[in-house]
Design a protein around this motif. Structure first.
Motif, short mmCIF file in Angstrom:
data_model
loop_
_atom_site.label_atom_id
_atom_site.label_comp_id
_atom_site.label_asym_id
_atom_site.label_seq_id
_atom_site.Cartn_x
_atom_site.Cartn_y
_atom_site.Cartn_z
N TYR A 134 73.39 49.02 11.84
CA TYR A 134 74.56 49.81 12.18
C TYR A 134 74.92 49.61 13.62
N PRO A 160 69.06 49.57 1.85
CA PRO A 160 68.56 48.70 2.94
C PRO A 160 68.99 47.26 2.70
N SER A 190 77.73 48.99 6.32
CA SER A 190 76.87 49.93 5.62
C SER A 190 77.12 49.83 4.13
N GLN A 191 76.09 50.07 3.38
CA GLN A 191 76.23 50.12 1.94
C GLN A 191 75.76 51.48 1.49
N LEU A 192 76.64 52.20 0.84
CA LEU A 192 76.29 53.51 0.34
C LEU A 192 76.39 53.49 -1.17
N THR A 193 75.48 54.19 -1.83
CA THR A 193 75.58 54.31 -3.27
C THR A 193 75.54 55.77 -3.64
N LYS A 222 73.31 57.61 -0.57
CA LYS A 222 72.06 56.95 -0.22
C LYS A 222 72.39 55.60 0.40
N TRP A 223 71.75 55.32 1.52
CA TRP A 223 71.90 54.02 2.15
C TRP A 223 71.07 53.00 1.39
N TYR A 260 67.84 48.61 8.09
CA TYR A 260 69.26 48.96 8.09
C TYR A 260 69.92 48.42 9.34
#
Length: 154
Positions: free
Chosen positions: A154, A53, A28-31, A50-51, A152
């Motif tokens: 997961y 994509p 996952s990439q979160l900002t 915020k994820w 996305y």
């Protein structure tokens, strides 16, 4: 003696809780709008995560998914709420059409082994997914295309 056991239990609990809260997700990439990339993975209090994509398709177009089994074992797959589980044999490729978003594609090994999805988008509507055994403890189980066309894993 009970005070020592209580202290040990409490310190173990906090250690495990801190590990789980600070451990980054596999893919996952979160900002966070307040934290510069690379400086911190932990957001400040009150921030919204915020994820990001991994790719996008045009949500106005019918989505085509090209799914290939790169393992040596049969895999089960389905588009949730649209199909029942189907089997994808080793080396086999299947094309799936989906007209309704959001869409969730689940792929699972019949035995308990971690899988890794390799995803790319061709044009504005075709998603190419290659599924292989994971060389790490990472285990992808779901590819999600949301209502905006954001993809996305997961």
């Amino acid at each position: 003696m009970s005070r020592i056991l209580s202290t040990l239990w409490l310190s173990s609990f906090f250690t495990i809780a801190a590990f789980l809260l600070l451990m980054p997700a596999a893919r996952s990439q979160l900002t966070s709008p307040m934290v510069s990339p690379g400086l911190s993975d932990v957001p400040e209090r009150g921030e919204t995560l915020k994820w990001i994509p991994i790719a996008r398709v045009d949500p106005a177009l019918e989505t085509e998914i090209k799914l290939t089994n790169r393992t040596r074992e049969p895999l089960e797959f389905l588009i949730t709420t649209h199909t029942d589980f189907r089997t994808l044999q080793p080396g086999e490729t299947v094309k799936l059409l989906n007209t309704e978003l959001p869409m969730f594609l689940n792929v699972n090994a019949k035995r308990s082994v971690p899988l890794a999805y390799s995803v790319k988008v061709e044009g504005k509507r075709r998603i190419v997914v290659d599924v292989a055994f994971s060389s790490s403890s990472q285990n992808d189980t779901t590819l999600n295309v949301d209502t905006t066309g954001a993809i996305y894993l997961y």
